[in-house]
Design a protein around this motif. Structure first.
Motif, short mmCIF file in Angstrom:
data_model
loop_
_atom_site.label_atom_id
_atom_site.label_comp_id
_atom_site.label_asym_id
_atom_site.label_seq_id
_atom_site.Cartn_x
_atom_site.Cartn_y
_atom_site.Cartn_z
N ALA A 205 -35.78 -78.03 -3.25
CA ALA A 205 -35.38 -79.37 -3.68
C ALA A 205 -35.51 -80.39 -2.56
O ALA A 205 -35.84 -81.55 -2.80
CB ALA A 205 -33.95 -79.33 -4.21
N ASP A 206 -35.25 -79.96 -1.30
CA ASP A 206 -35.21 -80.91 -0.19
C ASP A 206 -36.49 -80.93 0.63
O ASP A 206 -36.55 -81.58 1.67
CB ASP A 206 -34.03 -80.58 0.73
CG ASP A 206 -34.15 -79.20 1.38
OD1 ASP A 206 -34.90 -78.36 0.83
OD2 ASP A 206 -33.51 -78.96 2.41
N ALA A 207 -37.52 -80.23 0.17
CA ALA A 207 -38.77 -80.15 0.95
C ALA A 207 -39.59 -81.42 0.79
O ALA A 207 -39.50 -82.10 -0.24
CB ALA A 207 -39.59 -78.94 0.50
N PRO A 208 -40.42 -81.75 1.80
CA PRO A 208 -41.35 -82.86 1.62
C PRO A 208 -42.41 -82.48 0.58
O PRO A 208 -42.36 -81.40 -0.01
CB PRO A 208 -41.94 -83.04 3.02
CG PRO A 208 -41.76 -81.72 3.68
CD PRO A 208 -40.50 -81.13 3.12
N GLY A 209 -43.38 -83.34 0.38
CA GLY A 209 -44.42 -83.08 -0.61
C GLY A 209 -45.25 -81.86 -0.28
O GLY A 209 -45.13 -81.25 0.78
N ALA A 210 -46.12 -81.50 -1.21
CA ALA A 210 -46.95 -80.32 -1.07
C ALA A 210 -47.89 -80.44 0.13
O ALA A 210 -48.39 -81.52 0.45
CB ALA A 210 -47.77 -80.11 -2.34
N ASP A 211 -48.10 -79.32 0.80
CA ASP A 211 -48.99 -79.23 1.96
C ASP A 211 -50.43 -79.47 1.49
O ASP A 211 -50.96 -78.71 0.68
CB ASP A 211 -48.85 -77.84 2.57
CG ASP A 211 -49.64 -77.66 3.85
OD1 ASP A 211 -50.66 -78.35 4.03
OD2 ASP A 211 -49.26 -76.81 4.67
#
Length: 336
Positions: A205-211
């Motif tokens: 939920a708290d991750a930045p956008g997709a690599d």
């Protein structure tokens, strides 16, 4: 015997476990060849209703079950009588059998089907075709097949691949690309993607956008980004956490990110059967820290009934960012 997932499997550059990885390479070649042969030689049975397969390319730990739950929810919310179908890993019943949460335990039908059965009809069958036919006979208008990408028994209408999209330092969802047992892959990446219709990239939920580098691996395949979100806050007060899933360290991370006052965390093997000595150990750790006990929903259903009141279940759900586009994709299949 159930083994703990080696963390070095998910090292992109394989600095740890290098000798073990090399020694296991011949077994990996045999595994990959057997999978390719099985897929090529089995045409897949058409059971007369759409089959949406939720699979992955790695051994456990990608988030298939929350995605299967979300697909079932969206289908049923749109008026489609969707049923789930699982092999029932860890359960003793061969099936076909419809899961009854009131009478079945995880040792009967497996933890994941038992989790999902409160929200949608779930079927367990070692023989996927027999299970599908039983579900259709009971009124299923669509089937959501859990963990079916490498099982060719059923003809699939839509094949979704779930990928753990979290990358941290050298931690990479496909490791260095090695096939089990020298790495986490069930089959080579290119072979698995060739049979997929879309990718579900699952992020915390708290991750930045997709690599972007990870996204580039999927080529022209549609990619839906989903977030793994807590269904509610973690319990208040000091807690000792534990989990027996493929990547228990991710549960520890998620609890801390959600603000849990986590004093200690105990990892167990995937689908662990909690023994008396395991429960005594957890009780001792909780007493030491004057803390409660918290675990995943999947672990909670495997606990002895007498223990469930002593442990808080912390469920998570998968929510697709482009929910409208995702609903359109599965609606087109279910109505076709």
């Amino acid at each position: 015997m159930k083994l703990t997932t080696p963390r070095w499997w998910y090292e992109r550059h394989g600095r740890h476990g290098r000798v073990t990885r090399t020694l296991l390479k011949p077994a990996s070649w045999l595994w990959a060849a057997a999978t390719a042969r099985r897929v090529a030689r089995t045409p897949g049975e058409d059971v007369g209703v759409p089959v949406i397969s939720i699979g992955n390319l790695t051994v456990g730990g990608s988030g298939k079950t929350p995605v299967a739950r979300e697909v079932l929810r969206l289908l049923r919310a749109s008026g489609v009588e969707a049923h789930g179908l699982s092999r029932g890993y860890g359960g003793r019943l061969e099936g076909p059998v419809r899961v009854d949460p009131a009478s079945h335990s995880a040792s009967d039908v497996g933890d994941e089907p038992l989790m999902l059965a409160d929200e949608a009809p779930m079927w367990v069958a070692r023989d996927r075709v027999a299970g599908a036919r039983a579900a259709v006979a009971a009124g299923a208008q669509a089937l959501v097949l859990d963990d079916g990408h490498q099982n060719p028994a059923l003809k699939k209408t839509l094949s979704l691949i779930v990928v753990d999209g979290e990358t941290r330092g050298d931690e990479w969802p496909f490791g260095d690309g090695s096939v089990f047992p020298s790495g986490p892959m069930r089959e080579p990446l290119k072979a698995g993607l060739a049979r997929a219709d879309a990718v579900i990239l699952l992020l915390p939920a708290d991750a930045p956008g997709a690599d972007p580098e990870l996204l580039a691996l999927f080529g022209a395949l549609p990619v839906f980004v989903a977030r793994l979100e807590p269904a509610g806050p973690p319990p208040s007060g000091p807690q000792v956490g534990f989990a027996g899933i493929a990547k228990p360290w991710k549960v520890e991370r998620a609890l801390k990110a959600a603000g849990c006052d986590l004093k200690d965390f105990a990892p167990f093997p995937d689908h662990a059967d909690y023994r008396v000595e395991d429960l005594a150990f957890l009780a001792d750790r909780a007493a030491l820290f004057e803390a409660g006990l918290v675990t995943t929903e999947k672990d909670w259903v495997r606990l002895p009934p007498a223990w469930r009141s002593r442990v808080t279940s912390w469920p998570v759900v998968a929510r697709v960012e482009d929910e409208a586009g995702f609903k359109d994709a599965i609606a087109a299949v279910s109505s076709g």
